[in-house]
Design a protein around this motif. Structure first.
Motif, mmCIF file in Angstrom:
data_model
loop_
_atom_site.group_PDB
_atom_site.id
_atom_site.type_symbol
_atom_site.label_atom_id
_atom_site.label_comp_id
_atom_site.label_asym_id
_atom_site.label_seq_id
_atom_site.Cartn_x
_atom_site.Cartn_y
_atom_site.Cartn_z
ATOM 1 N N ARG A 66 0.811 -1.223 0.000
ATOM 2 C CA ARG A 66 0.000 0.000 0.000
ATOM 3 C C ARG A 66 0.850 1.283 0.000
ATOM 4 N N PHE B 100 -4.531 8.713 2.728
ATOM 5 C CA PHE B 100 -3.082 8.942 2.744
ATOM 6 C C PHE B 100 -2.782 10.369 3.155
ATOM 7 N N GLN C 223 -8.044 7.342 -1.299
ATOM 8 C CA GLN C 223 -7.963 6.341 -2.360
ATOM 9 C C GLN C 223 -9.185 5.437 -2.245
ATOM 10 N N LEU D 297 -6.902 7.962 -6.603
ATOM 11 C CA LEU D 297 -6.413 8.882 -5.563
ATOM 12 C C LEU D 297 -6.867 10.292 -5.877
ATOM 13 N N TYR E 234 -5.101 12.726 1.059
ATOM 14 C CA TYR E 234 -5.642 12.139 -0.150
ATOM 15 C C TYR E 234 -6.530 10.961 0.235
ATOM 16 N N PHE F 239 -3.741 12.540 -10.166
ATOM 17 C CA PHE F 239 -3.356 11.186 -10.520
ATOM 18 C C PHE F 239 -4.194 10.619 -11.651
ATOM 19 N N GLY F 240 -3.583 9.722 -12.430
ATOM 20 C CA GLY F 240 -4.327 8.856 -13.314
ATOM 21 C C GLY F 240 -4.928 7.712 -12.515
ATOM 22 N N ILE G 155 -7.161 14.383 -4.107
ATOM 23 C CA ILE G 155 -6.815 15.254 -2.990
ATOM 24 C C ILE G 155 -8.072 15.666 -2.239
ATOM 25 N N ASN H 26 -1.059 20.649 -6.191
ATOM 26 C CA ASN H 26 -2.005 19.562 -6.079
ATOM 27 C C ASN H 26 -1.583 18.483 -7.076
ATOM 28 N N LEU H 27 -1.272 17.298 -6.583
ATOM 29 C CA LEU H 27 -0.930 16.178 -7.462
ATOM 30 C C LEU H 27 -2.205 15.579 -8.026
ATOM 31 N N GLY I 238 -0.624 5.120 4.770
ATOM 32 C CA GLY I 238 -2.061 5.012 4.570
ATOM 33 C C GLY I 238 -2.801 4.457 5.781
ATOM 34 N N PHE J 131 1.060 4.640 -10.886
ATOM 35 C CA PHE J 131 0.244 5.830 -11.099
ATOM 36 C C PHE J 131 1.083 6.925 -11.747
ATOM 37 N N TYR K 157 -0.750 17.176 3.079
ATOM 38 C CA TYR K 157 -1.948 16.867 2.312
ATOM 39 C C TYR K 157 -2.678 15.661 2.902
#
Lengths: 115, 112
Positions: free
Chosen positions: A43, B90, B37, B43, B35, A105-106, B45, A102-103, B106, A91, B33
């Motif tokens: 994870r 996360f 999932q 994922l 996040y 993601f796909g 934010i 801000n990331l 996580g 990812f 941050y």
């Protein structure tokens, strides 16, 4: 709005072979960063490789390299000499160049390396 | 010597309860941050704090409230838990200028 698309939900590769994971993105920004993260079954999210959009040279980290095509908005990850420990979700992610990013993601590609 | 540590790693609770997840980083990063999932591994934010100040607050139910007592800590409190809150949460921190995030391991939240 920025989006990141990974068109391969799942892939598999034989140990020691090479595999390429695809990623495309959409943005009107000119300065940004791109990343590949690995998430094994444990994870944990692990940064694999990072690319700055203003750099033309493709980033490499040992067996991992990218093919960054800015005009095509494409950022693929090549894994050479695949190892069993490479089995994970991968990812692709995007961040605009600013101090607190801000990331985005796909949806990820599940890679299985087979012995 | 964990860089970003979250507690607990697993949390199973009943609907309607209130719970908190704690996060601490020892990297000296200014930005932290949360996040989420989901079950399909996507994922997204939720919140971002820079030096204890909220800078990103995505469309998240107001049952979720982040709190940053100092720049090394960012906690997430969730009121009136619902089944749909089940996910992995996360925590992460980062340097400025696109240095990449460092993620915690996580917290798997299961609401029953």
């Amino acid at each position: 709005a920025q989006t990141v698309t990974q068109s391969q939900p799942e892939m598999s590769v034989q140990e020691a072979e090479t595999v390429t994971l695809s990623c495309t993105y959409d943005t009107s920004e000119n300065n940004y960063y791109l990343f590949w993260y690995k998430q094994p079954p444990s994870r944990q999210m692990i940064l694999v490789i990072r690319q700055e959009a203003y750099k033309q040279q493709n980033a490499t980290e040992n067996r991992f390299s990218v093919n960054f095509q800015k005009a095509a908005k494409s950022f693929s990850l090549k894994i050479s000499d695949s190892q069993l420990g490479d089995t994970a979700m991968y990812f692709c992610a995007f961040m605009i160049h600013r101090s607190q990013g801000n990331l985005i993601f796909g949806k990820g590609t599940k890679l299985s390396v087979k012995p | 010597d964990t860089a970003v540590s979250q507690t607990p790693k697993y949390l199973v609770t009943q609907m309607g309860n209130d719970k908190s997840i704690k996060c601490e980083q020892n990297l000296g990063h200014d930005t932290m941050y949360w996040y989420k999932q989901d079950s399909k591994k996507f994922l997204k934010i939720m919140f971002s704090y820079n030096n204890k100040e909220l800078i990103i607050n995505e469309t998240v139910p107001n049952r979720f409230s982040p709190k940053s007592p100092d720049k090394a800590h960012l906690n997430l409190h969730i009121n009136s838990l619902e089944l749909g809150d089940s996910a992995v949460y996360f925590c992460a921190s980062s340097l400025p200028q696109g240095g990449g995030y460092t993620f915690g391991s996580g917290t798997r939240l299961t609401v029953v």
